[in-house]
Design a protein around this motif. Structure first.
Motif, short mmCIF file in Angstrom:
data_model
loop_
_atom_site.label_atom_id
_atom_site.label_comp_id
_atom_site.label_asym_id
_atom_site.label_seq_id
_atom_site.Cartn_x
_atom_site.Cartn_y
_atom_site.Cartn_z
N SER A 90 0.85 -1.18 0.00
CA SER A 90 0.00 0.00 0.00
C SER A 90 0.89 1.23 0.00
O SER A 90 2.10 1.15 0.22
CB SER A 90 -0.93 0.00 1.22
N LEU A 110 0.60 -0.46 -15.63
CA LEU A 110 -0.29 0.11 -14.62
C LEU A 110 -1.55 -0.75 -14.44
O LEU A 110 -2.07 -0.85 -13.33
CB LEU A 110 -0.69 1.53 -15.01
N ASP A 111 -2.02 -1.38 -15.51
CA ASP A 111 -3.14 -2.31 -15.37
C ASP A 111 -2.76 -3.47 -14.46
O ASP A 111 -3.55 -3.89 -13.60
CB ASP A 111 -3.56 -2.84 -16.75
N ARG A 114 -2.53 -2.25 -10.79
CA ARG A 114 -3.85 -2.10 -10.16
C ARG A 114 -4.44 -3.46 -9.81
O ARG A 114 -5.10 -3.62 -8.77
CB ARG A 114 -4.80 -1.34 -11.09
N TYR A 117 -1.82 -5.01 -6.98
CA TYR A 117 -1.62 -4.19 -5.77
C TYR A 117 -2.66 -3.09 -5.73
O TYR A 117 -2.34 -1.90 -5.90
CB TYR A 117 -0.21 -3.60 -5.76
N PRO A 118 -3.93 -3.44 -5.48
CA PRO A 118 -5.00 -2.44 -5.53
C PRO A 118 -4.89 -1.35 -4.46
O PRO A 118 -5.53 -0.31 -4.59
CB PRO A 118 -6.27 -3.29 -5.33
N SER A 119 -4.10 -1.58 -3.42
CA SER A 119 -3.97 -0.58 -2.36
C SER A 119 -2.87 0.43 -2.64
O SER A 119 -2.62 1.33 -1.83
CB SER A 119 -3.69 -1.28 -1.02
N ASP A 121 -1.52 3.57 -4.66
CA ASP A 121 -1.99 4.71 -5.45
C ASP A 121 -0.87 5.17 -6.38
O ASP A 121 0.24 5.47 -5.92
CB ASP A 121 -2.41 5.87 -4.55
N ILE A 122 -1.15 5.21 -7.68
CA ILE A 122 -0.17 5.64 -8.66
C ILE A 122 -0.34 7.13 -8.94
O ILE A 122 -1.43 7.59 -9.27
CB ILE A 122 -0.31 4.85 -9.98
#
Length: 292
Positions: A90, A110-111, A114, A117-119, A121-122
């Motif tokens: 995260s 980036l896909d 996401r 690692y959905p937590s 933030d890019i």
């Protein structure tokens, strides 16, 4: 009713032997006996039938055993889930690159970021390649954690370079200009749009020097996209990376002329070597490795 007592009860229900359970659970026999007696008080029923020779579960004991097994299994799963959450990456990851690099190299990466690692933030910042390395070495608030940048002969020793592509340059001329090969160019009569700074400036200047050409410079501009736009307007000719031309909205207004002996860009993911062991950096580098 605490989990420790339930674990002791569950073990005793399997062994039906106080000495074996007390030894396995690292408690004294009197302590185990008191623990079972507390459970019986809480349940309001006898859990074991005991005599000098045997220990057996009562009906109440069998019901508590089912409860204990479910409760302890659920608690174990909870521990696993919480432990997994601790391991989930995260935070914020700031990436800097040119608009063209963002369009060409980042979508798949980036896909994947996401998805895995959905937590995380890019934060994406775009601009001139020439300032990419400065973005990851600055101490200012708008610094980048990683950048897509060009390798150069004087590349800083404190920055890690992970190659992702080799990008050839091409000469572009206005669409109405009557030339098809570089030998057709009359350099003493042709205006040139030159890069104002950055790696491309060195590469283009080196090519001109090798060919003993003194270019008639019309303008020096920052950013390869700007060179394409000025050539499309008929203000001169210039060198740009092919990926820039491919993604340009003005590509139909210029002609591309291949120049075989001009140096290609070595493009890569860059970050400070001292940050190489950071989890977010490692995750990003791993995804770029898969891509390449």
């Amino acid at each position: 009713m605490d989990l420790k007592s339930l674990k002791q009860f569950q073990h005793l229900a399997s062994t039906l032997h106080f000495s074996k359970t007390s030894e396995a659970m690292f408690v004294s026999p009197p302590t185990l006996t008191r623990s079972i007696m507390r459970l019986e008080e809480e349940c309001g029923a006898q859990l074991f039938v005991r005599n000098n020779r045997n220990v057996a579960l009562t009906k109440a004991g069998k019901k508590l055993l089912a409860f204990a097994e479910t409760t302890l299994a659920n608690f174990h799963q909870l521990q696993l889930d919480i432990g997994h959450q601790k391991d989930v990456l995260s935070g914020e990851l700031a990436i800097f690159c040119s608009v063209t690099a963002a369009q060409t190299y980042l979508p798949n990466v980036l896909d994947s970021m996401r998805a895995e690692y959905p937590s995380v933030d890019i934060k994406l910042d775009t601009g001139d390649h020439a300032i990419a390395l400065a973005k990851i070495t600055t101490l200012e608030a708008n610094r980048a954690d990683a950048a897509i940048a060009i390798h150069t002969p004087d590349f800083p020793s404190n920055i890690h370079f992970q190659a992702i592509d080799s990008v050839p340059l091409t000469l572009i001329v206005p669409a109405q200009m009557d030339v098809s090969v570089v030998e057709d160019i009359e350099w003493n009569k042709t205006d040139v749009i030159m890069p104002a700074r950055g790696p491309s400036k060195r590469i283009v200047n080196h090519w001109f020097a090798e060919h003993n050409i003194r270019p008639r410079v019309y303008a020096q501009v920052s950013g390869n996209e700007a060179i394409v736009s000025m050539v499309a307007l008929g203000l001169g000719i210039g060198f740009v990376p092919r990926i820039v031309l491919k993604n340009s909205t003005a590509k139909d207004k210029v002609l591309s002329i291949s120049v075989g002996d001009i140096e290609s860009y070595k493009l890569g993911l860059c970050y400070l070597k001292e940050r190489a062991n950071e989890a977010l950096i490692q995750a990003l580098a791993s995804l770029f490795s898969v891509r390449s």
